[in-house]
Design a protein around this motif. Structure first.
Motif, PDB file in Angstrom:
ATOM      1  N   GLN A  19       0.818  -1.215   0.000  1.00  0.00           N
ATOM      2  CA  GLN A  19       0.000   0.000   0.000  1.00  0.00           C
ATOM      3  C   GLN A  19       0.850   1.262   0.000  1.00  0.00           C
ATOM      4  N   TYR A  20       2.118   1.159   0.389  1.00  0.00           N
ATOM      5  CA  TYR A  20       2.982   2.335   0.447  1.00  0.00           C
ATOM      6  C   TYR A  20       3.722   2.586  -0.860  1.00  0.00           C
ATOM      7  N   TRP A  21       3.582   1.704  -1.833  1.00  0.00           N
ATOM      8  CA  TRP A  21       4.185   1.920  -3.148  1.00  0.00           C
ATOM      9  C   TRP A  21       3.221   2.722  -4.014  1.00  0.00           C
ATOM     10  N   ASP A  22       3.729   3.725  -4.720  1.00  0.00           N
ATOM     11  CA  ASP A  22       2.877   4.442  -5.665  1.00  0.00           C
ATOM     12  C   ASP A  22       2.421   3.523  -6.787  1.00  0.00           C
ATOM     13  N   GLU A  23       3.299   2.634  -7.195  1.00  0.00           N
ATOM     14  CA  GLU A  23       2.946   1.598  -8.161  1.00  0.00           C
ATOM     15  C   GLU A  23       3.416   0.267  -7.580  1.00  0.00           C
ATOM     16  N   PRO A  24       2.507  -0.689  -7.325  1.00  0.00           N
ATOM     17  CA  PRO A  24       2.915  -1.966  -6.747  1.00  0.00           C
ATOM     18  C   PRO A  24       4.060  -2.584  -7.549  1.00  0.00           C
ATOM     19  N   PRO A  25       5.114  -3.021  -6.878  1.00  0.00           N
ATOM     20  CA  PRO A  25       6.287  -3.524  -7.606  1.00  0.00           C
ATOM     21  C   PRO A  25       6.076  -4.878  -8.246  1.00  0.00           C
ATOM     22  N   GLY A  26       5.057  -5.614  -7.825  1.00  0.00           N
ATOM     23  CA  GLY A  26       4.817  -6.920  -8.417  1.00  0.00           C
ATOM     24  C   GLY A  26       5.818  -7.959  -7.930  1.00  0.00           C
ATOM     25  N   PRO A  27       5.822  -9.141  -8.533  1.00  0.00           N
ATOM     26  CA  PRO A  27       6.741 -10.209  -8.110  1.00  0.00           C
ATOM     27  C   PRO A  27       8.197  -9.748  -8.161  1.00  0.00           C
ATOM     28  N   ARG A  28       8.961 -10.114  -7.120  1.00  0.00           N
ATOM     29  CA  ARG A  28      10.341  -9.646  -7.050  1.00  0.00           C
ATOM     30  C   ARG A  28      11.107 -10.445  -6.000  1.00  0.00           C
ATOM     31  N   GLU A  29      12.408 -10.347  -6.058  1.00  0.00           N
ATOM     32  CA  GLU A  29      13.241 -10.888  -4.988  1.00  0.00           C
ATOM     33  C   GLU A  29      13.220  -9.900  -3.827  1.00  0.00           C
ATOM     34  N   ALA A  30      13.073 -10.411  -2.611  1.00  0.00           N
ATOM     35  CA  ALA A  30      13.054  -9.556  -1.421  1.00  0.00           C
ATOM     36  C   ALA A  30      13.858 -10.227  -0.319  1.00  0.00           C
ATOM     37  N   VAL A  31      14.280  -9.429   0.635  1.00  0.00           N
ATOM     38  CA  VAL A  31      15.012  -9.956   1.783  1.00  0.00           C
ATOM     39  C   VAL A  31      14.268  -9.542   3.048  1.00  0.00           C
ATOM     40  N   PRO A  32      13.997 -10.481   3.971  1.00  0.00           N
ATOM     41  CA  PRO A  32      13.328 -10.113   5.223  1.00  0.00           C
ATOM     42  C   PRO A  32      14.289  -9.384   6.155  1.00  0.00           C
ATOM     43  N   LEU A  33      13.781  -8.431   6.906  1.00  0.00           N
ATOM     44  CA  LEU A  33      14.660  -7.636   7.765  1.00  0.00           C
ATOM     45  C   LEU A  33      13.885  -7.103   8.957  1.00  0.00           C
ATOM     46  N   LYS A  34      14.630  -6.557   9.893  1.00  0.00           N
ATOM     47  CA  LYS A  34      14.041  -5.910  11.067  1.00  0.00           C
ATOM     48  C   LYS A  34      14.776  -4.615  11.328  1.00  0.00           C
ATOM     49  N   VAL A  35      14.026  -3.506  11.383  1.00  0.00           N
ATOM     50  CA  VAL A  35      14.614  -2.213  11.742  1.00  0.00           C
ATOM     51  C   VAL A  35      14.796  -2.183  13.254  1.00  0.00           C
ATOM     52  N   GLU A  36      16.034  -2.001  13.675  1.00  0.00           N
ATOM     53  CA  GLU A  36      16.313  -1.969  15.104  1.00  0.00           C
ATOM     54  C   GLU A  36      16.288  -0.552  15.668  1.00  0.00           C
ATOM     55  N   ARG A  37      16.698   0.432  14.842  1.00  0.00           N
ATOM     56  CA  ARG A  37      16.752   1.807  15.328  1.00  0.00           C
ATOM     57  C   ARG A  37      16.455   2.778  14.192  1.00  0.00           C
ATOM     58  N   TRP A  38      15.499   3.668  14.432  1.00  0.00           N
ATOM     59  CA  TRP A  38      15.267   4.786  13.536  1.00  0.00           C
ATOM     60  C   TRP A  38      16.086   5.962  14.043  1.00  0.00           C
ATOM     61  N   LEU A  39      16.613   6.760  13.148  1.00  0.00           N
ATOM     62  CA  LEU A  39      17.470   7.878  13.532  1.00  0.00           C
ATOM     63  C   LEU A  39      16.676   9.169  13.645  1.00  0.00           C
ATOM     64  N   GLU A  40      17.046   9.976  14.622  1.00  0.00           N
ATOM     65  CA  GLU A  40      16.339  11.227  14.848  1.00  0.00           C
ATOM     66  C   GLU A  40      16.450  12.157  13.651  1.00  0.00           C
ATOM     67  N   SER A  41      17.582  12.132  12.993  1.00  0.00           N
ATOM     68  CA  SER A  41      17.762  12.893  11.755  1.00  0.00           C
ATOM     69  C   SER A  41      18.652  12.063  10.836  1.00  0.00           C
ATOM     70  N   PRO A  42      18.466  12.169   9.513  1.00  0.00           N
ATOM     71  CA  PRO A  42      19.264  11.356   8.595  1.00  0.00           C
ATOM     72  C   PRO A  42      20.758  11.667   8.688  1.00  0.00           C
ATOM     73  N   ILE A  43      21.566  10.646   8.444  1.00  0.00           N
ATOM     74  CA  ILE A  43      22.999  10.867   8.231  1.00  0.00           C
ATOM     75  C   ILE A  43      23.150  11.236   6.753  1.00  0.00           C
ATOM     76  N   PRO A  44      23.457  12.492   6.436  1.00  0.00           N
ATOM     77  CA  PRO A  44      23.335  12.966   5.053  1.00  0.00           C
ATOM     78  C   PRO A  44      24.481  12.491   4.157  1.00  0.00           C
ATOM     79  N   ARG A  45      24.256  12.659   2.867  1.00  0.00           N
ATOM     80  CA  ARG A  45      25.249  12.294   1.864  1.00  0.00           C
ATOM     81  C   ARG A  45      26.570  13.021   2.116  1.00  0.00           C
ATOM     82  N   GLU A  46      26.476  14.286   2.587  1.00  0.00           N
ATOM     83  CA  GLU A  46      27.700  15.062   2.805  1.00  0.00           C
ATOM     84  C   GLU A  46      28.601  14.409   3.848  1.00  0.00           C
ATOM     85  N   TRP A  47      28.021  13.749   4.831  1.00  0.00           N
ATOM     86  CA  TRP A  47      28.849  13.063   5.836  1.00  0.00           C
ATOM     87  C   TRP A  47      29.648  11.941   5.191  1.00  0.00           C
TER      88      TRP A  47
END
Length: 453
Positions: free
Chosen positions: A78-106
């Motif tokens: 439901q969060y895809w603007d266009e459903p990606p359809g059949p694909r290879e995927a990897v299961p995962l678990k988010v352990e920590r969300w960051l208060e602010s992104p670590i930017p490309r400049e870093w």
């Protein structure tokens, strides 16, 4: 097994609404991958990189399995603007969300990332490999900006208000308790609930054959419309709900207004079995999971299922509010509940003082107040506060509850006895004879010798 490999997974927010997922308290538990399929392994750490202006690494976690073929029917579609359809995927678990992104400049300013694929080939397919040195630097930086939940907030405490039979709009249900807003299985990170939906009008076309075996037993088909079902995502959440401390909440219907059908647990004796069913719209047969659910409060009679869990101390300091706002004397109801908690905690301390462990009921148990094991004997207790005007009702109710508890637990312990623990001696002595004839031990503080015989 060799050392673990660290990865960066890239999310394009123009295609996948990652901010909506976090705001709604949904879990991110898989991601599309195209490269290194044979090299990604369970336990590998990863960082989630959001592309575009203001982007960067927003979360870190670990892979919970190896890549698998996803038929494109996972709930987070439901969060895809266009459903990606059949694909290879990897299961995962988010352990920590960051208060602010670590930017490309870093990354550009850190010499350890010179030549890193995420900078030199940002549009290459997922994932990007990191060296050990790069991961150590990234993990150290992430540690400085960690917060403890989606959108910087801890998941809310579980506070369930719906009663069986009540109806609620599904959108309001998810606003209140979290979870994904479509699909049959909806684990929440905002509360300790797994919301599950059964809908005969739409389930049959997808091979979902849910069966009411009785009022207290329900066979629920797992998630996955094509190919063999596996224990990932929602199926895993149901299988592990007891060890994860989650409540299974069943709803009738899947869209619009749904009806709450109560809290359920997996049958401890036979939690699930395997069957076969047609794929979506009559496609080829595939293997499906049949979860065997029992309504919380129904008798679990499978031998060998442990009784109770670690004792939960009742809060005596806060006067609880009555469940019925229009009660004739809320202060009196609060006093009775507070006295009940005081009696219960004091009895638990006596159990500990005698070298035994007090137990609170688990979801598989009837709703006793305290239980404990003494050798081969299981003692279950019902605590009752007493006032002259409600004494007969309290005693009558307590005796009936104990007879029910003893009967339900008789298959799960060598010997079971019931104890009615009172605030004081009954005003009418006849109740002592009634309890004796019923096989119930009756006692109160200062007159508790029979409890410990």
């Amino acid at each position: 097994m060799g050392a673990l490999t660290a990865w960066i997974l890239v999310c394009n927010p123009a295609r996948f609404r990652i901010n909506d997922l976090r705001a709604e308290g949904s879990e991110l538990d898989s991601w599309t991958v195209r490269r290194y399929l044979k090299e990604m392994r369970t336990g590998d750490p990863f960082a989630l990189w959001v592309s575009g202006p203001g982007g960067g690494v927003v979360a870190i976690g670990e892979l919970t399995g190896e890549p698998y073929w996803d038929e494109g029917e996972e709930a987070d579609d439901q969060y895809w603007d266009e459903p990606p359809g059949p694909r290879e995927a990897v299961p995962l678990k988010v352990e920590r969300w960051l208060e602010s992104p670590i930017p490309r400049e870093w990354f550009r300013g850190n010499h350890t990332f010179a030549g890193a694929g995420i900078l030199s080939q940002p549009f290459a397919g997922n994932p990007h490999r990191l060296t050990d040195e790069q991961w150590e630097a990234l993990a150290a930086e992430a540690q400085q900006t960690v917060t403890s939940g989606p959108s910087g907030a801890m998941p809310a405490d579980d506070d369930w208000h719906l009663q069986p039979g009540e109806e609620i709009r599904r959108v309001e249900l998810h606003d209140r308790y979290g979870g994904i807003r479509q699909g049959g299985i909806s684990p929440s990170v905002q509360s300790k609930n797994v919301l599950i939906f059964t809908d005969a009008s739409t389930g049959e076309q997808h091979g979902y054959d849910d069966v009411w075996e009785s009022d207290d037993r329900f066979r629920y088909t797992g998630q996955g419309q094509t190919a063999d079902q596996v224990f990932t995502k929602g199926n895993k959440a149901i299988r592990d709900h007891l060890q994860d401390g989650r409540h299974l909440r069943l709803f009738i219907g899947s869209r619009g207004t749904v009806r709450y059908a109560g809290e359920w647990i997996l049958d401890p004796g036979e939690p699930y079995s395997w069957g076969r069913a047609k794929s979506t719209n009559g496609g080829p047969e595939r293997k499906v999971i049949h979860f065997h659910l029992i309504r919380v409060g129904a008798a679990v009679t499978a031998p060998g299922v442990p009784v109770g869990s670690a004792y939960r101390v009742e809060d005596e300091t806060t006067v609880p509010k009555p469940a019925i706002p229009s009660a004739p004397d809320p202060a009196l109801m609060g006093r009775n509940l507070s006295k009940h908690r005081e009696l219960q905690n004091a009895l638990a301390e006596q159990v500990r003082a005698r070298g035994m462990e007090p137990l609170s009921p688990s979801p598989a148990d009837p709703a006793f107040d305290i239980a404990w094991h003494d050798g081969d004997t299981l003692t279950v207790t019902e605590v009752k506060s007493l006032r002259p005007e409600n004494e007969s009702h309290q005693l009558r109710t307590g005796i009936g509850q104990l007879l029910d508890y003893v009967d339900q637990l008789s298959a799960r312990a060598t010997q079971v006895r019931g104890v009615l623990w009172l605030e004081r001696t009954p005003l009418e002595e006849r109740w002592l004879g009634i309890c004796e004839r019923a096989g119930v031990v009756v006692a109160w503080p200062g007159a508790d010798a029979k409890v410990w015989e």
